[in-house]
Design a protein around this motif. Structure first.
Motif, PDB file in Angstrom:
ATOM      1  N   LYS A  98       3.903   9.250  28.488  1.00 31.68           N
ATOM      2  CA  LYS A  98       3.933   8.080  29.356  1.00 31.68           C
ATOM      3  C   LYS A  98       3.952   6.793  28.528  1.00 31.68           C
ATOM      4  N   VAL A  99       4.543   5.765  29.119  1.00 31.58           N
ATOM      5  CA  VAL A  99       4.641   4.476  28.443  1.00 31.58           C
ATOM      6  C   VAL A  99       3.964   3.409  29.291  1.00 31.58           C
ATOM      7  N   ASN A 100       3.176   2.592  28.654  1.00 32.06           N
ATOM      8  CA  ASN A 100       2.513   1.486  29.338  1.00 32.06           C
ATOM      9  C   ASN A 100       3.444   0.270  29.331  1.00 32.06           C
ATOM     10  N   TYR A 101       4.394   0.265  30.263  1.00 36.80           N
ATOM     11  CA  TYR A 101       5.365  -0.817  30.316  1.00 36.80           C
ATOM     12  C   TYR A 101       4.694  -2.155  30.632  1.00 36.80           C
ATOM     13  N   LYS A 102       3.632  -2.110  31.410  1.00 33.04           N
ATOM     14  CA  LYS A 102       2.915  -3.348  31.726  1.00 33.04           C
ATOM     15  C   LYS A 102       2.314  -3.944  30.463  1.00 33.04           C
ATOM     16  N   GLY A 103       1.788  -3.075  29.613  1.00 30.69           N
ATOM     17  CA  GLY A 103       1.236  -3.544  28.355  1.00 30.69           C
ATOM     18  C   GLY A 103       2.302  -4.170  27.465  1.00 30.69           C
ATOM     19  N   ILE A 104       3.465  -3.541  27.426  1.00 33.01           N
ATOM     20  CA  ILE A 104       4.568  -4.075  26.623  1.00 33.01           C
ATOM     21  C   ILE A 104       4.948  -5.467  27.112  1.00 33.01           C
ATOM     22  N   SER A 105       4.976  -5.636  28.425  1.00 36.17           N
ATOM     23  CA  SER A 105       5.445  -6.906  28.996  1.00 36.17           C
ATOM     24  C   SER A 105       4.584  -8.091  28.579  1.00 36.17           C
ATOM     25  N   THR A 106       3.342  -7.839  28.183  1.00 35.83           N
ATOM     26  CA  THR A 106       2.442  -8.932  27.792  1.00 35.83           C
ATOM     27  C   THR A 106       2.347  -9.101  26.279  1.00 35.83           C
ATOM     28  N   ALA A 107       3.016  -8.238  25.532  1.00 31.78           N
ATOM     29  CA  ALA A 107       2.927  -8.283  24.068  1.00 31.78           C
ATOM     30  C   ALA A 107       3.759  -9.432  23.503  1.00 31.78           C
ATOM     31  N   SER A 108       3.285 -10.026  22.436  1.00 29.09           N
ATOM     32  CA  SER A 108       4.005 -11.143  21.813  1.00 29.09           C
ATOM     33  C   SER A 108       5.343 -10.688  21.250  1.00 29.09           C
ATOM     34  N   GLU A 109       5.405  -9.435  20.782  1.00 25.57           N
ATOM     35  CA  GLU A 109       6.665  -8.921  20.239  1.00 25.57           C
ATOM     36  C   GLU A 109       7.748  -8.844  21.307  1.00 25.57           C
ATOM     37  N   PHE A 110       7.339  -8.581  22.550  1.00 27.84           N
ATOM     38  CA  PHE A 110       8.329  -8.516  23.622  1.00 27.84           C
ATOM     39  C   PHE A 110       8.919  -9.898  23.884  1.00 27.84           C
ATOM     40  N   LYS A 111       8.102 -10.924  23.766  1.00 27.91           N
ATOM     41  CA  LYS A 111       8.603 -12.290  23.927  1.00 27.91           C
ATOM     42  C   LYS A 111       9.611 -12.608  22.818  1.00 27.91           C
ATOM     43  N   MET A 112       9.374 -12.083  21.626  1.00 30.47           N
ATOM     44  CA  MET A 112      10.332 -12.256  20.530  1.00 30.47           C
ATOM     45  C   MET A 112      11.648 -11.562  20.854  1.00 30.47           C
ATOM     46  N   TYR A 113      11.534 -10.363  21.431  1.00 32.24           N
ATOM     47  CA  TYR A 113      12.738  -9.619  21.798  1.00 32.24           C
ATOM     48  C   TYR A 113      13.565 -10.385  22.824  1.00 32.24           C
ATOM     49  N   LEU A 114      12.890 -10.965  23.817  1.00 30.41           N
ATOM     50  CA  LEU A 114      13.603 -11.720  24.844  1.00 30.41           C
ATOM     51  C   LEU A 114      14.383 -12.879  24.224  1.00 30.41           C
ATOM     52  N   LYS A 115      13.814 -13.505  23.198  1.00 31.57           N
ATOM     53  CA  LYS A 115      14.530 -14.583  22.519  1.00 31.57           C
ATOM     54  C   LYS A 115      15.792 -14.054  21.845  1.00 31.57           C
TER      55      LYS A 115
END
Length: 480
Positions: free
Chosen positions: A252-269
């Motif tokens: 299982k993957v904690n997608y909610k956790g990923i969504s709040t991670a700083s690295e995910f914000k970097m990916y969006l950029k």
């Protein structure tokens, strides 16, 4: 539980984001066993050694000193068998690794990880021009008889503004308008036209388009960089997130956790850089690696932001509407798979070709269909091939290895007496592998890696009287 005085060592070869790898390492941790984790993402030079010494291309591959246990399933079987498990424990308790045991690669040989920090932004002069256009007032709403075109500008207004504001001649102003289109800052409103005209033709900035693409909105002010380096940076970054937030059992993957991670914000950029990337002039090999990596990253991105599809209708909508803007044009998952990578062929449930004759994306599509892409694309379901990273250099060999690994797994192909059961992928895309079941079976045999399984398949095919069917596809999602 083994104490810290054990003489031997356990080595686990893995890749980032591999659920079976995570599960195997979790089992060892539960047993109180320390192990050396050799990531093939960091040490790709170990792939050849691993293939030569295990006759397998799947991960994880686990060694107790020189004793090759196998993968996750084999580790579980060893743990169940008390005698075999005790023999493995005795091996590492009493014996130091011999010369025939896997040698740990030196840290200095690791491939430098790619991250947002590797991406440098050189300001683009046309990004500054776009900002000036907004401030001068030529981007505005244009009223028609029955409608209003919002946030647009005419070619004529643009030329007149450049002539006045920049004190340039008309020819140069038209060339600048063409550059806006070529560099994917703007596009024609009504058509997919690629020619800038100094008349009443309406144009719109890409960032003003009413798009549902996951990377829509403000475009990057950076100059166009390497498409392949960008895709690799995006993919490695999101795979790190995927690995960190994967549950300990690997299911299982904690997608909610990923969504709040700083690295995910970097990916969006980083996804913003796709909007203006130059993919048109890429080679076949570069397009293969680029679009495979982007497809897999887009699936993960969509699962995080939108949530995974849970029924047939949701899956149809997911694959047809989840999209990125790439090089000024929108690409859904269907567009990437069937339009680009399958050389503009109809996909499952499609009644017409992805790209029409006047579609500018048609020139991006591969000239010939590549069936091996089916073993590289991960759609987010349990029965999909594992997620991997691909590079343009040696892409054909990498795809061949991915196909061999998929067929070596029971999710891809199972053999039993005179029966062959294949992944549903081979049913959905049968035309990519031949005209009939006989062609398909022969394609499987030619593609399958050498080993006992291929020998068994050869025996089945030589008997002529065999059955070929397809396995149920597990669409189960791994979110929690």
């Amino acid at each position: 539980m083994i104490d810290s005085t054990m003489k031997g060592r356990i080595v686990v070869f893995s890749i980032i984001g591999c659920p079976h790898c995570m599960n195997a390492k979790n089992l060892l941790q539960e047993k109180g066993l320390e192990y050396a984790d050799v990531s093939l993402d960091e040490y790709p030079q170990m792939r050849e050694w691993l293939r030569d010494n295990t006759n397998s291309k799947t991960v994880p591959q686990i060694f107790f000193n020189a004793l090759h246990v196998g993968g996750n399933a084999e580790l579980k079987e060893k743990i169940k068998d008390k005698a075999e498990w005790e023999a493995l424990l005795e091996e590492i308790e009493k014996n130091a690794p011999g010369s025939d045991a896997p040698e740990l690669p030196h840290p200095s040989t690791a491939v430098a990880s790619t991250s947002i920090g590797d991406f440098t932004c050189e300001p683009d002069e046309y990004a500054k021009l776009v900002e000036e256009m907004r401030n001068c007032g030529i981007v505005k709403n244009h009223s028609k008889i029955f409608s209003t075109v919002k946030n647009a500008f005419t070619g004529k207004d643009f030329v007149e503004w450049v002539k006045k504001a920049k004190k340039l001649d008309e020819t140069t102003a038209i060339e600048m308008g063409q550059a806006l289109i070529d560099q994917h800052f703007g596009k024609e409103v009504k058509k997919d036209g690629q020619t800038f005209k100094a008349d009443n033709t309406l144009y719109r900035l890409i960032e003003d388009d009413d798009s549902t693409a996951l990377n829509a909105g403000e475009t990057s002010p950076c100059t166009q960089g390497s498409a392949l380096q960008l895709a690799e940076s995006m993919r490695k970054l999101i795979l790190k997130l995927y690995s960190v937030f994967l549950s300990s059992d690997g299911k299982k993957v904690n997608y909610k956790g990923i969504s709040t991670a700083s690295e995910f914000k970097m990916y969006l950029k980083l996804t913003k850089e796709l909007i203006r990337v130059d993919i048109e002039h890429a080679t076949r090999e570069e397009k293969l690696a680029f679009f495979i990596n982007i497809y897999n990253a887009l699936v993960i991105h969509a699962n995080i932001v939108l949530g995974p599809p849970t029924n047939l209708w949701q899956r149809y909508k997911f694959f047809n509407t989840v999209r990125y803007i790439i090089g000024g044009n929108e690409y859904s998952l269907q567009d990437i798979e069937n339009g680009v990578l399958r050389a503009n062929r109809k996909g499952v449930g499609q009644f017409r070709l992805p790209f029409g004759k006047d579609d500018p994306r048609r020139k991006i599509a591969l000239k010939e269909n590549e069936p091996l892409i089916h073993f590289a694309l991960n759609c987010g379901a349990k029965s999909c091939p594992p997620i991997k990273t691909f590079s343009a250099n040696g892409i054909d060999e990498q795809l061949k290895m991915a196909a061999e690994a998929f067929l070596d797994n029971d999710d891809g192909c199972t053999l039993n007496r005179n029966s062959i059961k294949l992944s549903k992928i081979f049913s959905w895309y049968k035309e990519d592998f031949g005209k009939n079941n006989a062609d398909l079976a022969n394609w499987i045999f030619k593609t399958m890696g050498a080993g006992d399984k291929k020998d068994k398949l050869e025996e089945i095919l030589s008997g002529k009287n065999y059955s070929l069917s397809f396995l149920d596809y597990d669409w189960g999602v791994n979110s929690k």
